[in-house]
Motif scaffolding. Structure first.
Motif, PDB file in Angstrom:
ATOM      1  N   LEU A   1       0.828  -1.206   0.000  1.00 52.17           N
ATOM      2  CA  LEU A   1       0.000   0.000   0.000  1.00 52.17           C
ATOM      3  C   LEU A   1       0.863   1.257   0.000  1.00 52.17           C
ATOM      4  CD1 LEU A   1      -2.745   1.357   0.138  1.00 52.17           C
ATOM      5  CD2 LEU A   1      -2.684   1.116   2.637  1.00 52.17           C
ATOM      6  N   VAL A   2       1.935   1.244   0.786  1.00 48.59           N
ATOM      7  CA  VAL A   2       2.827   2.409   0.836  1.00 48.59           C
ATOM      8  C   VAL A   2       3.493   2.630  -0.522  1.00 48.59           C
ATOM      9  CG1 VAL A   2       4.898   3.381   1.895  1.00 48.59           C
ATOM     10  CG2 VAL A   2       3.229   2.154   3.305  1.00 48.59           C
ATOM     11  N   GLN A   3       3.942   1.559  -1.149  1.00 48.19           N
ATOM     12  CA  GLN A   3       4.569   1.668  -2.459  1.00 48.19           C
ATOM     13  C   GLN A   3       3.579   2.181  -3.502  1.00 48.19           C
ATOM     14  OE1 GLN A   3       5.942  -2.418  -2.708  1.00 48.19           O
ATOM     15  NE2 GLN A   3       8.090  -1.791  -2.460  1.00 48.19           N
ATOM     16  N   PHE A   4       2.335   1.700  -3.409  1.00 46.36           N
ATOM     17  CA  PHE A   4       1.321   2.166  -4.358  1.00 46.36           C
ATOM     18  C   PHE A   4       1.083   3.661  -4.217  1.00 46.36           C
ATOM     19  CE2 PHE A   4      -3.137   3.378  -5.000  1.00 46.36           C
ATOM     20  CZ  PHE A   4      -3.243   3.152  -6.367  1.00 46.36           C
ATOM     21  N   LEU A   5       0.994   4.156  -2.976  1.00 50.05           N
ATOM     22  CA  LEU A   5       0.765   5.586  -2.763  1.00 50.05           C
ATOM     23  C   LEU A   5       1.931   6.418  -3.280  1.00 50.05           C
ATOM     24  CD1 LEU A   5      -0.854   5.581   0.796  1.00 50.05           C
ATOM     25  CD2 LEU A   5      -1.962   6.032  -1.394  1.00 50.05           C
ATOM     26  N   MET A   6       3.149   5.912  -3.125  1.00 51.30           N
ATOM     27  CA  MET A   6       4.315   6.615  -3.660  1.00 51.30           C
ATOM     28  C   MET A   6       4.264   6.638  -5.185  1.00 51.30           C
ATOM     29  SD  MET A   6       7.287   5.151  -1.101  1.00 51.30           S
ATOM     30  CE  MET A   6       8.579   6.057  -1.941  1.00 51.30           C
ATOM     31  N   CYS A   7       3.886   5.520  -5.790  1.00 54.81           N
ATOM     32  CA  CYS A   7       3.752   5.463  -7.244  1.00 54.81           C
ATOM     33  C   CYS A   7       2.615   6.361  -7.727  1.00 54.81           C
ATOM     34  CB  CYS A   7       3.505   4.024  -7.695  1.00 54.81           C
ATOM     35  SG  CYS A   7       4.891   2.904  -7.427  1.00 54.81           S
ATOM     36  N   PHE A   8       1.540   6.424  -6.944  1.00 51.45           N
ATOM     37  CA  PHE A   8       0.410   7.279  -7.287  1.00 51.45           C
ATOM     38  C   PHE A   8       0.847   8.744  -7.323  1.00 51.45           C
ATOM     39  CE2 PHE A   8      -3.121   9.990  -5.966  1.00 51.45           C
ATOM     40  CZ  PHE A   8      -4.087   9.648  -6.904  1.00 51.45           C
TER      41      PHE A   8
END
Length: 251
Positions: free
Chosen positions: A45-52
């Protein structure tokens, strides 16, 4: 599919405003394509938010580049009518090319062949020719003489969001030099996005301290002024002089 063709054939939707319409499937496909570049199915989830955040920053940067090019690049004119010049001032470059094509065709392929007066309306018959100079179609442009409103039987404005060649043909007859505001969709205008989208507070981490908010507002104001005066030598010179005076007063 044939039994429900009235639900999907475009000719059945001429009277429904469909400009800027984005289908659900195309929205999903474009979103998936954008996020696949920076994200993957195994991300946390943290990686997704950074990618977002990265994807949104890329979108805003690309939009900023397009906005700058649209404001700073001079469009080439085919005819030089006042309508064409006015369209170049208000529309983004992409939409201007489509509108320019309609204005060009109103000069080359469209002719008014009949005029009828019905109550408070003037109904113009605009005949359209093909490349072989054969009349291939006829459209009715209704003009309300009291309200100065225009409507074409092709329903081009309703479907795509900008005026058709047949109405431009009537504009030419009436010597109208500017496109009326009621026929300019806000989404096609230059600078349609609010300026706060590009503000520092949107690009950097949000800091609600009073000094940080004021600093961001000052920086945004300076950037907007510089963008507005990008190719105005006198304006930039005057703005630069005032900034130096303010800087001297501070020091």
């Amino acid at each position: 599919m044939l039994s429900i063709h009235k639900l999907w054939v475009p000719s059945y939707f001429h009277d429904i405003p469909m400009c800027c319409l984005m289908k659900t499937t195309s929205r999903c496909e474009s979103s998936n394509s954008m996020f696949k570049v920076t994200s993957g199915s195994t991300n946390t989830l943290v990686q997704f938010l950074m990618c977002f955040d990265t994807a949104i920053d890329n979108q805003r940067y690309n939009q900023r580049v397009v906005e700058f090019k649209s404001k700073s690049t001079t469009c080439s004119f085919k005819i030089g009518l006042h309508l064409e010049v006015h369209a170049a001032k208000i529309y983004t470059q992409t939409i201007f090319k489509d509108v320019q094509k309609e204005i060009y065709n109103c000069m080359i392929n469209c002719f008014i062949t009949n005029v009828d007066v019905v109550d408070n309306f003037k109904v113009y018959t605009v005949s359209q020719m093909d490349n072989r100079s054969d009349f291939v179609n006829h459209f009715k442009v209704s003009v309300h003489m009291l309200e100065h409103s225009y409507e074409c039987s092709c329903m081009g404005f309703t479907r795509v969001g900008y005026l058709c060649r047949h109405i431009f043909c009537v504009f030419r007859l009436h010597q109208i030099k500017n496109i009326p505001d009621r026929y300019i969709s806000n989404c096609w205008r230059k600078g349609s996005l609010p300026s706060h989208v590009y503000s520092l507070s949107q690009r950097l981490s949000v800091d609600n301290m009073e000094v940080s908010v004021l600093r961001n507002e000052v920086a945004d104001c300076v950037n907007e002024c510089v963008d507005h005066l990008a190719f105005n030598v006198d304006g930039l010179s005057s703005f630069n002089q005032k900034m130096k005076e303010l800087k001297g007063g501070i020091s």
